[in-house]
Design a protein around this motif. Structure first.
Motif, PDB file in Angstrom:
ATOM      1  N   GLY A 149       1.708  20.363  11.008  1.00  0.00           N
ATOM      2  CA  GLY A 149       2.414  20.350   9.726  1.00  0.00           C
ATOM      3  C   GLY A 149       2.856  18.966   9.316  1.00  0.00           C
ATOM      4  N   ARG A 150       2.847  18.721   8.022  1.00  0.00           N
ATOM      5  CA  ARG A 150       3.189  17.412   7.485  1.00  0.00           C
ATOM      6  C   ARG A 150       4.658  17.048   7.702  1.00  0.00           C
ATOM      7  N   GLU A 151       5.535  18.032   7.623  1.00  0.00           N
ATOM      8  CA  GLU A 151       6.966  17.741   7.689  1.00  0.00           C
ATOM      9  C   GLU A 151       7.515  17.649   9.111  1.00  0.00           C
ATOM     10  N   THR A 152       6.649  17.663  10.111  1.00  0.00           N
ATOM     11  CA  THR A 152       7.078  17.527  11.504  1.00  0.00           C
ATOM     12  C   THR A 152       7.754  16.179  11.693  1.00  0.00           C
ATOM     13  N   ASP A 153       8.761  16.130  12.541  1.00  0.00           N
ATOM     14  CA  ASP A 153       9.456  14.878  12.831  1.00  0.00           C
ATOM     15  C   ASP A 153       8.466  13.855  13.337  1.00  0.00           C
ATOM     16  N   ARG A 154       8.381  12.714  12.640  1.00  0.00           N
ATOM     17  CA  ARG A 154       7.443  11.670  12.997  1.00  0.00           C
ATOM     18  C   ARG A 154       8.137  10.472  13.624  1.00  0.00           C
ATOM     19  N   SER A 155       9.267  10.678  14.210  1.00  0.00           N
ATOM     20  CA  SER A 155       9.991   9.533  14.776  1.00  0.00           C
ATOM     21  C   SER A 155       9.461   9.113  16.111  1.00  0.00           C
ATOM     22  N   TRP A 184      -8.007   5.135   2.264  1.00  0.00           N
ATOM     23  CA  TRP A 184      -7.252   6.014   3.156  1.00  0.00           C
ATOM     24  C   TRP A 184      -6.969   5.300   4.474  1.00  0.00           C
ATOM     25  N   ILE A 185      -7.957   4.635   5.031  1.00  0.00           N
ATOM     26  CA  ILE A 185      -7.759   3.911   6.298  1.00  0.00           C
ATOM     27  C   ILE A 185      -6.730   2.810   6.121  1.00  0.00           C
ATOM     28  N   ASP A 186      -6.818   2.050   5.039  1.00  0.00           N
ATOM     29  CA  ASP A 186      -5.837   0.987   4.777  1.00  0.00           C
ATOM     30  C   ASP A 186      -4.428   1.567   4.644  1.00  0.00           C
ATOM     31  N   ALA A 187      -4.312   2.697   3.934  1.00  0.00           N
ATOM     32  CA  ALA A 187      -3.007   3.346   3.776  1.00  0.00           C
ATOM     33  C   ALA A 187      -2.489   3.857   5.112  1.00  0.00           C
ATOM     34  N   TYR A 188      -3.379   4.383   5.948  1.00  0.00           N
ATOM     35  CA  TYR A 188      -3.011   4.888   7.275  1.00  0.00           C
ATOM     36  C   TYR A 188      -2.440   3.749   8.129  1.00  0.00           C
ATOM     37  N   VAL A 189      -3.139   2.635   8.188  1.00  0.00           N
ATOM     38  CA  VAL A 189      -2.687   1.490   8.986  1.00  0.00           C
ATOM     39  C   VAL A 189      -1.349   0.983   8.460  1.00  0.00           C
ATOM     40  N   ASP A 190      -1.230   0.842   7.139  1.00  0.00           N
ATOM     41  CA  ASP A 190       0.012   0.341   6.548  1.00  0.00           C
ATOM     42  C   ASP A 190       1.171   1.300   6.813  1.00  0.00           C
ATOM     43  N   ALA A 191       0.919   2.596   6.681  1.00  0.00           N
ATOM     44  CA  ALA A 191       1.980   3.585   6.903  1.00  0.00           C
ATOM     45  C   ALA A 191       2.492   3.526   8.339  1.00  0.00           C
ATOM     46  N   TRP A 192       1.607   3.428   9.297  1.00  0.00           N
ATOM     47  CA  TRP A 192       2.037   3.365  10.697  1.00  0.00           C
ATOM     48  C   TRP A 192       2.711   2.033  11.010  1.00  0.00           C
ATOM     49  N   GLN A 194       0.841  -1.201   0.000  1.00  0.00           N
ATOM     50  CA  GLN A 194       0.000   0.000   0.000  1.00  0.00           C
ATOM     51  C   GLN A 194       0.875   1.250   0.000  1.00  0.00           C
ATOM     52  N   ALA A 195       1.957   1.264   0.803  1.00  0.00           N
ATOM     53  CA  ALA A 195       2.849   2.423   0.861  1.00  0.00           C
ATOM     54  C   ALA A 195       3.533   2.644  -0.475  1.00  0.00           C
ATOM     55  N   VAL A 196       3.950   1.571  -1.123  1.00  0.00           N
ATOM     56  CA  VAL A 196       4.610   1.687  -2.420  1.00  0.00           C
ATOM     57  C   VAL A 196       3.640   2.273  -3.433  1.00  0.00           C
ATOM     58  N   ARG A 197       2.406   1.789  -3.437  1.00  0.00           N
ATOM     59  CA  ARG A 197       1.404   2.297  -4.365  1.00  0.00           C
ATOM     60  C   ARG A 197       1.143   3.779  -4.108  1.00  0.00           C
ATOM     61  N   MET A 198       1.112   4.184  -2.845  1.00  0.00           N
ATOM     62  CA  MET A 198       0.859   5.575  -2.498  1.00  0.00           C
ATOM     63  C   MET A 198       1.945   6.500  -3.005  1.00  0.00           C
ATOM     64  N   MET A 199       3.183   6.049  -2.986  1.00  0.00           N
ATOM     65  CA  MET A 199       4.291   6.915  -3.366  1.00  0.00           C
ATOM     66  C   MET A 199       4.163   7.370  -4.818  1.00  0.00           C
ATOM     67  N   GLY A 200       3.533   6.556  -5.656  1.00  0.00           N
ATOM     68  CA  GLY A 200       3.379   6.917  -7.054  1.00  0.00           C
ATOM     69  C   GLY A 200       2.141   7.762  -7.318  1.00  0.00           C
ATOM     70  N   GLU A 201       1.295   7.934  -6.317  1.00  0.00           N
ATOM     71  CA  GLU A 201       0.061   8.690  -6.493  1.00  0.00           C
ATOM     72  C   GLU A 201       0.237  10.118  -6.007  1.00  0.00           C
ATOM     73  N   ARG A 202      -0.730  10.966  -6.379  1.00  0.00           N
ATOM     74  CA  ARG A 202      -0.764  12.321  -5.834  1.00  0.00           C
ATOM     75  C   ARG A 202      -1.040  12.255  -4.348  1.00  0.00           C
ATOM     76  N   THR A 249       4.561   0.329   8.972  1.00  0.00           N
ATOM     77  CA  THR A 249       5.884   0.321   8.350  1.00  0.00           C
ATOM     78  C   THR A 249       6.789   1.428   8.891  1.00  0.00           C
ATOM     79  N   TYR A 250       6.228   2.351   9.677  1.00  0.00           N
ATOM     80  CA  TYR A 250       6.985   3.495  10.209  1.00  0.00           C
ATOM     81  C   TYR A 250       7.665   4.290   9.099  1.00  0.00           C
ATOM     82  N   ASP A 251       7.003   4.393   7.954  1.00  0.00           N
ATOM     83  CA  ASP A 251       7.551   5.113   6.810  1.00  0.00           C
ATOM     84  C   ASP A 251       7.099   6.576   6.868  1.00  0.00           C
ATOM     85  N   PRO A 252       8.011   7.511   7.205  1.00  0.00           N
ATOM     86  CA  PRO A 252       7.615   8.921   7.333  1.00  0.00           C
ATOM     87  C   PRO A 252       6.986   9.500   6.069  1.00  0.00           C
TER      88      PRO A 252
END
Length: 81
Positions: free
Chosen positions: A75-81, A35-43, A4-12, A45-48
């Motif tokens: 803000g989107r660019e806030t440190d998400r670590s 969006w929910i599936d992408a949210y769960v997958d992103a968290w 899901q994260a890989v697919r998102m990277m190629g999208e707007r 994978t810890y992919d900022p």
């Protein structure tokens, strides 16, 4: 990185796709589910980049329902670590 994260990277930007237009929402059940599936997958994978792509540039995020002030991430660019 999950599929899901890989697919998102190629999208707007996901947030811009899901914004409401005027008084009528352009959201569909499928769009919200994606969006929910992408949210769960992103968290998971810890992919900022994947996490950031889910939110608007000026987004705010509270980890807890009653967070205020400095407890709220801004803000989107806030440190998400």
């Amino acid at each position: 990185m999950g599929p899901q994260a890989v697919r998102m990277m190629g999208e707007r930007d996901q947030a811009s796709k899901l914004r409401c237009r005027g008084r009528r929402s352009v959201l569909t059940h499928d769009a919200v589910q994606r969006w929910i599936d992408a949210y769960v997958d992103a968290w998971h994978t810890y992919d900022p980049a994947a996490i950031g792509a889910l939110f608007a540039e000026d987004a705010t995020y509270a980890y807890h329902p009653y967070d205020e002030g400095e407890q709220v991430v801004r803000g989107r660019e806030t440190d998400r670590s």
